[in-house]
Design a protein around this motif. Structure first.
Motif, PDB file in Angstrom:
ATOM      1  N   GLY A  51       0.830  -1.192   0.000  1.00  0.00           N
ATOM      2  CA  GLY A  51       0.000   0.000   0.000  1.00  0.00           C
ATOM      3  C   GLY A  51       0.868   1.247   0.000  1.00  0.00           C
ATOM      4  O   GLY A  51       2.079   1.166  -0.243  1.00  0.00           O
ATOM      5  N   PRO A  52       0.225   2.371   0.295  1.00  0.00           N
ATOM      6  CA  PRO A  52      -1.200   2.527   0.616  1.00  0.00           C
ATOM      7  C   PRO A  52      -2.078   2.433  -0.629  1.00  0.00           C
ATOM      8  O   PRO A  52      -1.608   2.589  -1.741  1.00  0.00           O
ATOM      9  CB  PRO A  52      -1.268   3.923   1.234  1.00  0.00           C
ATOM     10  N   GLY A  53      -3.381   2.165  -0.370  1.00  0.00           N
ATOM     11  CA  GLY A  53      -4.303   2.023  -1.479  1.00  0.00           C
ATOM     12  C   GLY A  53      -5.715   2.374  -1.082  1.00  0.00           C
ATOM     13  O   GLY A  53      -5.948   2.982  -0.031  1.00  0.00           O
ATOM     14  N   GLU A  54      -6.660   1.957  -1.893  1.00  0.00           N
ATOM     15  CA  GLU A  54      -8.047   2.379  -1.713  1.00  0.00           C
ATOM     16  C   GLU A  54      -8.703   1.805  -0.457  1.00  0.00           C
ATOM     17  O   GLU A  54      -9.713   2.340   0.013  1.00  0.00           O
ATOM     18  CB  GLU A  54      -8.873   1.984  -2.938  1.00  0.00           C
ATOM     19  N   TYR A  55      -8.144   0.727   0.102  1.00  0.00           N
ATOM     20  CA  TYR A  55      -8.749   0.111   1.278  1.00  0.00           C
ATOM     21  C   TYR A  55      -8.027   0.484   2.577  1.00  0.00           C
ATOM     22  O   TYR A  55      -8.458   0.079   3.662  1.00  0.00           O
ATOM     23  CB  TYR A  55      -8.744  -1.410   1.136  1.00  0.00           C
ATOM     24  N   ASP A  81      -0.001   9.808  -3.767  1.00  0.00           N
ATOM     25  CA  ASP A  81      -1.447   9.839  -3.961  1.00  0.00           C
ATOM     26  C   ASP A  81      -2.229   9.523  -2.694  1.00  0.00           C
ATOM     27  O   ASP A  81      -3.465   9.540  -2.711  1.00  0.00           O
ATOM     28  CB  ASP A  81      -1.856   8.832  -5.049  1.00  0.00           C
ATOM     29  N   HIS A  82      -1.516   9.236  -1.610  1.00  0.00           N
ATOM     30  CA  HIS A  82      -2.189   8.836  -0.373  1.00  0.00           C
ATOM     31  C   HIS A  82      -1.560   9.516   0.846  1.00  0.00           C
ATOM     32  O   HIS A  82      -1.336   8.879   1.878  1.00  0.00           O
ATOM     33  CB  HIS A  82      -2.140   7.321  -0.225  1.00  0.00           C
ATOM     34  N   HIS A  83      -1.289  10.810   0.707  1.00  0.00           N
ATOM     35  CA  HIS A  83      -0.680  11.557   1.814  1.00  0.00           C
ATOM     36  C   HIS A  83      -1.497  11.443   3.091  1.00  0.00           C
ATOM     37  O   HIS A  83      -0.942  11.263   4.188  1.00  0.00           O
ATOM     38  CB  HIS A  83      -0.542  13.031   1.439  1.00  0.00           C
ATOM     39  N   GLU A  84      -2.811  11.568   2.975  1.00  0.00           N
ATOM     40  CA  GLU A  84      -3.646  11.593   4.169  1.00  0.00           C
ATOM     41  C   GLU A  84      -3.582  10.276   4.920  1.00  0.00           C
ATOM     42  O   GLU A  84      -3.500  10.259   6.159  1.00  0.00           O
ATOM     43  CB  GLU A  84      -5.097  11.919   3.793  1.00  0.00           C
ATOM     44  N   GLU A  85      -3.608   9.153   4.203  1.00  0.00           N
ATOM     45  CA  GLU A  85      -3.527   7.855   4.861  1.00  0.00           C
ATOM     46  C   GLU A  85      -2.178   7.657   5.539  1.00  0.00           C
ATOM     47  O   GLU A  85      -2.102   7.136   6.667  1.00  0.00           O
ATOM     48  CB  GLU A  85      -3.764   6.722   3.861  1.00  0.00           C
ATOM     49  N   ALA A  90       0.985   7.524  10.848  1.00  0.00           N
ATOM     50  CA  ALA A  90       1.949   8.051  11.813  1.00  0.00           C
ATOM     51  C   ALA A  90       1.250   8.657  13.025  1.00  0.00           C
ATOM     52  O   ALA A  90       1.654   8.430  14.170  1.00  0.00           O
ATOM     53  CB  ALA A  90       2.846   9.083  11.142  1.00  0.00           C
ATOM     54  N   GLU A  91       0.203   9.425  12.786  1.00  0.00           N
ATOM     55  CA  GLU A  91      -0.505  10.083  13.880  1.00  0.00           C
ATOM     56  C   GLU A  91      -1.133   9.089  14.849  1.00  0.00           C
ATOM     57  O   GLU A  91      -1.232   9.359  16.051  1.00  0.00           O
ATOM     58  CB  GLU A  91      -1.592  11.000  13.320  1.00  0.00           C
ATOM     59  N   GLU A  92      -1.553   7.937  14.331  1.00  0.00           N
ATOM     60  CA  GLU A  92      -2.246   6.955  15.163  1.00  0.00           C
ATOM     61  C   GLU A  92      -1.314   5.891  15.731  1.00  0.00           C
ATOM     62  O   GLU A  92      -1.766   4.904  16.312  1.00  0.00           O
ATOM     63  CB  GLU A  92      -3.398   6.332  14.367  1.00  0.00           C
ATOM     64  N   GLY A  93      -0.008   6.100  15.578  1.00  0.00           N
ATOM     65  CA  GLY A  93       0.955   5.249  16.253  1.00  0.00           C
ATOM     66  C   GLY A  93       1.344   3.975  15.538  1.00  0.00           C
ATOM     67  O   GLY A  93       1.962   3.081  16.137  1.00  0.00           O
ATOM     68  N   ALA A 124      10.080   9.962   0.194  1.00  0.00           N
ATOM     69  CA  ALA A 124       8.636  10.110  -0.006  1.00  0.00           C
ATOM     70  C   ALA A 124       7.891  10.020   1.312  1.00  0.00           C
ATOM     71  O   ALA A 124       6.961  10.796   1.572  1.00  0.00           O
ATOM     72  CB  ALA A 124       8.131   9.037  -0.974  1.00  0.00           C
ATOM     73  N   VAL A 125       8.277   9.075   2.166  1.00  0.00           N
ATOM     74  CA  VAL A 125       7.635   8.937   3.473  1.00  0.00           C
ATOM     75  C   VAL A 125       7.985  10.120   4.376  1.00  0.00           C
ATOM     76  O   VAL A 125       7.121  10.685   5.050  1.00  0.00           O
ATOM     77  CB  VAL A 125       8.045   7.608   4.141  1.00  0.00           C
ATOM     78  N   ALA A 126       9.256  10.507   4.381  1.00  0.00           N
ATOM     79  CA  ALA A 126       9.697  11.596   5.250  1.00  0.00           C
ATOM     80  C   ALA A 126       9.048  12.926   4.890  1.00  0.00           C
ATOM     81  O   ALA A 126       8.809  13.768   5.755  1.00  0.00           O
ATOM     82  CB  ALA A 126      11.218  11.730   5.194  1.00  0.00           C
ATOM     83  N   GLU A 127       8.749  13.129   3.615  1.00  0.00           N
ATOM     84  CA  GLU A 127       8.091  14.373   3.205  1.00  0.00           C
ATOM     85  C   GLU A 127       6.686  14.483   3.786  1.00  0.00           C
ATOM     86  O   GLU A 127       6.153  15.582   3.935  1.00  0.00           O
ATOM     87  CB  GLU A 127       8.043  14.461   1.679  1.00  0.00           C
ATOM     88  N   VAL A 128       6.082  13.365   4.120  1.00  0.00           N
ATOM     89  CA  VAL A 128       4.740  13.366   4.702  1.00  0.00           C
ATOM     90  C   VAL A 128       4.792  13.332   6.220  1.00  0.00           C
ATOM     91  O   VAL A 128       4.068  14.066   6.901  1.00  0.00           O
ATOM     92  CB  VAL A 128       3.922  12.163   4.189  1.00  0.00           C
TER      93      VAL A 128
END
Length: 237
Positions: A51-55, A81-85, A90-93, A124-128
């Motif tokens: 992932g990340p993906g649609e699910y 394409d999945h910055h929010e996920e 990260a926010e949820e631990g 890519a991960v660190a930028e988010v």
């Protein structure tokens, strides 16, 4: 006691080679219960690849409802394409790992290609999230001498493969997981399949009834999660 396969460690400079943090600051995880002490209780690490993906967002909802932490091995090419996920992970631990840029078999790549691929995904991960992944998982679990000598991250494999990508059957996935799980297990899933995500709530209930606690890879292995080492599972005793 940790079961592991020790391989040649890469130079420390490679750990941050090619990694340039953007303007993002490290994500602060939302307040949550302290991670369980895996020396005192039975722990497992649920891991989700490709992932990340649609699910993924639905899976995060399920994990939150069950107070379960997991580790996501992400493809760098999908992060944009999945910055929010990813930020939500990260926010949820949850743990976030490097699964390469687009799932190339590392045994087919040169030293420089492997280094550049992993660094690109780290960026890519660190930028988010503001932090690079703490561990990586080679696609297909494939490693050769060149890959082992080049990869700067701790390498995390698995001891329970649900084969969810192959059979696409949620009930079969649960059976494999329940038959193979033990204290310290690392269980492999893929959150790009709807059948997998739909089956996770019942599996979490089953594992909870057996007394298991759900932790990240980093929480499961603790100080044993070292660069230059390929880990399959953690066993206490």
């Amino acid at each position: 006691m940790t079961r592991r396969v020790t391989v040649g460690a890469a130079g420390a400079t490679l750990i941050t080679s090619g990694l340039l943090l953007g303007a993002a600051h490290p994500v602060t995880a939302a307040p949550s219960e302290e991670a369980p002490d895996c020396d005192e209780v039975a722990c497992v690490a649920l891991t989700f690849d490709d992932g990340p993906g649609e699910y993924t967002d639905a899976l995060l909802d399920t994990l939150a409802e069950h107070d379960a932490r997991a580790t996501f091995y992400l493809l760098g090419s999908k992060v944009g394409d999945h910055h929010e996920e990813v930020r939500r992970m990260a926010e949820e631990g949850h743990g976030i790992g490097n699964h390469t840029w687009k799932h190339d078999d590392l045994t087919t790549l040169s030293h420089d290609q492997i280094r550049d691929d992993l660094a690109r995904t780290d960026r890519a991960v660190a930028e988010v999230t503001g932090e690079r992944p703490r561990s990586m998982r080679p696609p297909y679990g494939a490693l050769d001498d060149t890959a082992r000598e080049t990869i700067p991250h701790p390498m995390v494999l698995w001891d329970v493969d649900t084969l969810d990508w192959q059979h696409r059957d949620g009930e079969r996935m649960r059976e494999i997981a329940l038959d193979g799980v033990g204290d310290g297990s690392v269980i492999l899933f893929h959150d790009i399949h709807g059948t997998t995500v739909e089956a996770i709530p019942a599996l979490l209930d089953d594992l909870t009834e057996r007394g298991y606690h759900f932790v990240t890879v980093s929480e499961l292995f603790g100080d044993d999660l070292e660069p230059g080492t390929a880990h399959t599972d953690a066993r206490s005793g």
